[in-house]
Design an enzyme around this catalytic site. Structure first.
Site, PDB file in Angstrom:
ATOM      1  N   ASN A 183       0.236  -3.958  -6.463  1.00  0.00           N
ATOM      2  CA  ASN A 183      -0.315  -3.995  -5.096  1.00  0.00           C
ATOM      3  C   ASN A 183      -0.244  -5.404  -4.499  1.00  0.00           C
ATOM      4  O   ASN A 183      -0.556  -5.595  -3.324  1.00  0.00           O
ATOM      5  CB  ASN A 183      -1.754  -3.469  -5.049  1.00  0.00           C
ATOM      6  CG  ASN A 183      -2.753  -4.470  -5.608  1.00  0.00           C
ATOM      7  OD1 ASN A 183      -2.397  -5.306  -6.446  1.00  0.00           O
ATOM      8  ND2 ASN A 183      -3.981  -4.405  -5.150  1.00  0.00           N
ATOM      9  N   ASP A 213      -5.854  -3.840  -8.227  1.00  0.00           N
ATOM     10  CA  ASP A 213      -6.743  -2.680  -8.020  1.00  0.00           C
ATOM     11  C   ASP A 213      -7.667  -2.476  -9.226  1.00  0.00           C
ATOM     12  O   ASP A 213      -8.863  -2.214  -9.064  1.00  0.00           O
ATOM     13  CB  ASP A 213      -5.914  -1.401  -7.792  1.00  0.00           C
ATOM     14  CG  ASP A 213      -5.371  -1.302  -6.366  1.00  0.00           C
ATOM     15  OD1 ASP A 213      -5.976  -1.881  -5.441  1.00  0.00           O
ATOM     16  OD2 ASP A 213      -4.329  -0.638  -6.183  1.00  0.00           O
ATOM     17  N   THR A 260       0.857  -1.180   0.000  1.00  0.00           N
ATOM     18  CA  THR A 260       0.000   0.000   0.000  1.00  0.00           C
ATOM     19  C   THR A 260       0.893   1.230   0.000  1.00  0.00           C
ATOM     20  O   THR A 260       2.112   1.126  -0.194  1.00  0.00           O
ATOM     21  CB  THR A 260      -1.035  -0.066   1.152  1.00  0.00           C
ATOM     22  OG1 THR A 260      -1.921   1.041   1.025  1.00  0.00           O
ATOM     23  CG2 THR A 260      -0.421  -0.060   2.543  1.00  0.00           C
ATOM     24  N   GLY A 320     -15.788   2.980  -1.963  1.00  0.00           N
ATOM     25  CA  GLY A 320     -14.701   2.091  -2.373  1.00  0.00           C
ATOM     26  C   GLY A 320     -14.583   0.782  -1.605  1.00  0.00           C
ATOM     27  O   GLY A 320     -13.647   0.008  -1.865  1.00  0.00           O
ATOM     28  N   GLY A 372      -2.355   7.207  -8.685  1.00  0.00           N
ATOM     29  CA  GLY A 372      -2.028   5.781  -8.649  1.00  0.00           C
ATOM     30  C   GLY A 372      -3.249   4.905  -8.910  1.00  0.00           C
ATOM     31  O   GLY A 372      -3.266   4.103  -9.865  1.00  0.00           O
ATOM     32  N   LYS A 381       3.494   1.245  -4.030  1.00  0.00           N
ATOM     33  CA  LYS A 381       2.964   0.567  -5.223  1.00  0.00           C
ATOM     34  C   LYS A 381       3.784   0.811  -6.492  1.00  0.00           C
ATOM     35  O   LYS A 381       3.981  -0.091  -7.282  1.00  0.00           O
ATOM     36  CB  LYS A 381       1.506   0.972  -5.457  1.00  0.00           C
ATOM     37  CG  LYS A 381       0.566   0.431  -4.388  1.00  0.00           C
ATOM     38  CD  LYS A 381      -0.868   0.749  -4.730  1.00  0.00           C
ATOM     39  CE  LYS A 381      -1.804   0.333  -3.631  1.00  0.00           C
ATOM     40  NZ  LYS A 381      -3.219   0.564  -3.967  1.00  0.00           N
ATOM     41  N   GLY A 424      -9.199  12.368 -11.156  1.00  0.00           N
ATOM     42  CA  GLY A 424      -7.957  11.912 -10.518  1.00  0.00           C
ATOM     43  C   GLY A 424      -7.396  10.721 -11.272  1.00  0.00           C
ATOM     44  O   GLY A 424      -6.701   9.876 -10.713  1.00  0.00           O
TER      45      GLY A 424
END
Ligand code: NAP
Length: 305
Positions: free
Chosen positions: A111, A126, A86, A270, A155, A90, A151
């Protein structure tokens, strides 16, 4: 809010990980991060390990950027099956792998690390976790949607953009505060995957034109992690035929989801992405389906106040 839990040190991986062998049950999986105390992954992964009768556990290890290379190298001798990564590891872990999946290379981040025949293999769950979460929450295939990722050049955002491109989304709009990064990513994905990806700005006048044209709006900015954070979108742009997925999972209802509610747009946080990325990591480590509902319950328990 995720409860904090026991945290091990990077130096515990020295001496062939004897600290972890002495635990009951011994630890053979982990998450590396800094900070890492609030990671919910142990609750979810340990629930799965117990359910499937594995006599070992998954632990949090506080690993600084400086300690990352050595900590990864120590995993095979410490008897680890793998680790999750995390913040802030990453991207930094990518060149430290012996092997990296094609998707993770495109996503520019890892990840999940699996120790395979003493070597380190890097994966990114992810992106696929996001696709599974969208299906789980809305019952719709990601590849059928026109998507805007706010965004998108961060990442998580980049992993989501790559996933949208590989899933075949007919339109992908990448919006990023630093607009130049969105331009670069869009051009890279057009070249690498032939996807219909365009960069758009996050200026109000541009968002007014672009947001209403998509089916799914994704927030992959860090806005929403604090209750006082504004929404990344101006008011009154969403409509009731749209879906909104906010990758943020800490705290209560974000301002973006409030806007979605007032527009009558279906929306989710999320939590489901966190669940599915964890389930896919389990599948990489064990080569069999993860006990999803057990993991969901484990994750819910970790998030309860
Ligand atoms: P990151 O790499 O630091 O990227 C942050 C992104 O947010 C960048 O695009 C950045 O834009 C943008 N941003 C930051 N502050 C902003 C502001 N005030 N206004 C507009 N944009 C802003 O972070 P990350 O690791 O990708 O995490 C991003 C989000 O994804 C976090 O909320 C995290 O909780 C979530 N996430 C969720 C999961 C899950 O499983 N649910 C997994 C991973 C991440 P610039 O490029 O201009 O700096």
């Amino acid at each position: 809010m995720i409860k904090s839990g026991k945290v091990f040190k990077a130096s515990d991986l020295s001496k062939n990980g004897e600290v972890f062998h002495k635990l009951n049950p011994p630890a053979r999986l982990s998450v590396f991060g800094e900070p890492v105390a609030h990671s919910a992954s142990p609750s979810m992964q340990n629930a799965a390990l117990r359910e499937n009768g594995h006599a070992f556990q998954y632990v949090r290890i506080l690993v600084s950027s400086k300690d990352l290379p050595q900590s990864l190298l120590r995993l095979p001798d410490a008897g680890f099956i793998g680790t999750n990564l995390t913040v802030p590891h990453k991207q930094a872990a990518l060149p430290l792998m012996d092997r990296v999946s094609k998707e993770a290379k495109l996503m520019g981040a890892i990840n999940t690390v699996a120790v395979q025949e003493g070597k380190l293999s890097g994966y990114n769950t992810d992106g696929p976790g996001f696709a599974a979460a969208v299906h789980d929450e809305f019952g719709i295939r990601l590849g059928d949607m026109r998507v805007m990722i706010l965004g998108g050049a961060g990442g998580a955002g980049r992993a989501i953009c790559v996933q949208c491109a590989t899933a075949g989304c007919p339109v992908i709009l990448v919006a990023n505060r630093t607009a130049g990064k969105a331009d670069v990513l869009a051009s890279e994905l057009r070249k690498a995957l032939g996807a219909n990806v365009s960069a758009v700005t996050m200026k109000h006048e541009d968002l007014m034109k672009t947001v209403p044209t998509v089916d799914l709006v994704v927030n992959a900015t860090t806005l929403g992690m604090r209750e006082t954070d504004p929404s990344p979108l101006p008011d009154d742009l969403l409509h009731c035929d749209q879906y909104v997925y906010d990758t943020v999972y800490s705290g209560g209802l974000s301002n973006l989801r409030r806007q979605a509610d007032s527009a009558g747009a279906k929306n989710a946080n999320g939590f489901s992405m966190l669940l599915h990325q964890g389930a896919l990591a389990y599948e990489i480590w064990f080569g069999k389906p993860a006990p999803l509902e057990t993991m969901r319950t484990g994750l819910k328990l970790a998030s309860e106040d």
